[in-house]
Each structure stands twice: as structure tokens, then as C-alpha cells.
Design an enzyme around this catalytic site. Structure first.
Site, PDB file in Angstrom:
ATOM      1  N   CYS A 126      28.588  33.341  45.475  1.00  0.00           N
ATOM      2  CA  CYS A 126      28.815  32.885  46.852  1.00  0.00           C
ATOM      3  C   CYS A 126      29.231  31.426  46.823  1.00  0.00           C
ATOM      4  CB  CYS A 126      27.533  33.048  47.670  1.00  0.00           C
ATOM      5  SG  CYS A 126      27.682  32.532  49.382  1.00  0.00           S
ATOM      6  N   HIS A 179      28.285  41.500  51.995  1.00  0.00           N
ATOM      7  CA  HIS A 179      27.963  40.108  51.660  1.00  0.00           C
ATOM      8  C   HIS A 179      28.390  39.163  52.788  1.00  0.00           C
ATOM      9  CE1 HIS A 179      27.756  36.598  48.742  1.00  0.00           C
ATOM     10  NE2 HIS A 179      28.426  36.102  49.768  1.00  0.00           N
ATOM     11  N   GLU A 180      29.626  39.331  53.256  1.00  0.00           N
ATOM     12  CA  GLU A 180      30.143  38.415  54.278  1.00  0.00           C
ATOM     13  C   GLU A 180      29.404  38.593  55.604  1.00  0.00           C
ATOM     14  OE1 GLU A 180      31.780  35.978  53.358  1.00  0.00           O
ATOM     15  OE2 GLU A 180      32.240  36.809  51.397  1.00  0.00           O
ATOM     16  N   HIS A 232      26.104  36.886  56.020  1.00  0.00           N
ATOM     17  CA  HIS A 232      26.152  35.467  56.402  1.00  0.00           C
ATOM     18  C   HIS A 232      25.988  35.297  57.919  1.00  0.00           C
ATOM     19  CE1 HIS A 232      27.059  33.240  52.739  1.00  0.00           C
ATOM     20  NE2 HIS A 232      28.008  34.102  52.419  1.00  0.00           N
TER      21      HIS A 232
HETATM   22 NI    NI Z   1      28.832  34.136  50.478  1.00  0.00          NI
END
Ligand code: NI
Length: 177
Positions: A100, A142-143, A146
Site C-alpha cells: 500500500c 483493498h481500495e 480505504h
Molecule cells: Ni492502499
């Protein structure tokens, strides 16, 4: 062209729930996306979420061309995804390495749903609705994490598979997100 500094883990904004985008196709939204694309390209990332450049809105971008820097990953079309909703299509999870841009220089093995449907909007408010698997599914999870204030280390089950990229993968140059 505006390359923005990427916030690193420890920054409180990265732990916030991001707000929904209310209006599409605005100069502000287009400017945000330009900054995100410039920043991601500059850092050779596979994805970036708006909170990583300090904007707490539900906007992510991702995309990945197959190349030797990430030899085992499938190609992912460049995508702008706003106000996303993810629906896993089975309970099955797969383990794989992640990095990341907000956790520079590190990698960890993270379990992610193997297949999922994602829905949302592009910058013009046009609907996006895709069913994906593998690396594409991993990047989306993953995104979108966030946007919920979740960084991948918070998903790691076994911290023996978390470490510095150059120690884990000596001699390899790898993308960071
Ligand atoms: Ni990330």
C-alpha cells in the site's frame, strides 16, 4: 499535473469513514481524479483511494497493466469507482501479498474474497456493475477498505507474513499498492 503527498499509516484521516459523493461531473470531482491519477502514475501504484491524498470522499481509482514488476498479477482495466458497494459471491477467500502506498516499503499476506460483485458510479454518474475474481477482486477490496478507514495490515491474520519488501523479495522491484 498535480502529484499529491500520500498520507501514511498513523494519519487519523486514513482511519475515517469517507463521505459519499453527492454530485457528479463537477470541476471539483474532475480535479480530484486528475490529482489521484497523477499521483498513482508517479508512484507506480495499482490503485489509490481519495483519503490517501487527504480527501475523505468515496472515490477510488485502480488499474494495472501486466508487466514484469508484478509478474503474477492479472491485468486490471483502469477504473474510476465512486460510492462503491461490494458483494462477495461466495465465502471463499484467497491469500496473497499486498502492499500500500500508505504503508511504504512493506508487504503482507492478506485474505480476500475470491469472487465479488462491485457496483458504483464513474465520474459522470454512470453506473458500474462488474463481477470479478482474482487480482481484480483483491485490488477492489483493498481500495474500498480505504473508504472504511481500513488499512491492509488490519486484515493480516499471520504477522509472520508481514515485512519489508526488500527483505521479503530481495532483488525485485515491485509496485507499492
Ligand atoms: Ni492502499
Amino acid at each position: 499535473m498535480a502529484i499529491k503527498p500520500v498520507l501514511r499509516m498513523g494519519e487519523p484521516l486514513l482511519l475515517q469513514q469517507a463521505s459519499k459523493v453527492e454530485r457528479f461531473d463537477t470541476p471539483e470531482l474532475h480535479a480530484l481524479l486528475k490529482d489521484m491519477q497523477d499521483t498513482m502514475a508517479h508512484l507506480n501504484g495499482a490503485g489509490l483511494a481519495a483519503p490517501q491524498i487527504g480527501v475523505s470522499l468515496q472515490v477510488v481509482i485502480f488499474g494495472f497493466e501486466k508487466n514484469q514488476r508484478y509478474p503474477d498479477a492479472d491485468e486490471v482495466p483502469f477504473t474510476i469507482l465512486i460510492n462503491p458497494r461490494l458483494t462477495p459471491l461466495s465465502e471463499e477467500k484467497e491469500d496473497d501479498w499486498e502492499g500500500c502506498l500508505s504503508v511504504p516499503g512493506m508487504r503482507g499476506i492478506v485474505p480476500r474474497y475470491a469472487r465479488l460483485r462491485y457496483q458504483g458510479f464513474d465520474q459522470y454518474g454512470k453506473t458500474i456493475d462488474r463481477t470479478v475474481s482474482g487480482f481484480h477482486a483483491r485490488v477492489v477490496q483493498h481500495e474500498c477498505d480505504h473508504l472504511q478507514g481500513i488499512l491492509y495490515p488490519m486484515r493480516i491474520k499471520d504477522f509472520r507474513s508481514f515485512g519489508f519488501t526488500d527483505v521479503l523479495f530481495p532483488g525485485q522491484a515491485l509496485v507499492d499498492d
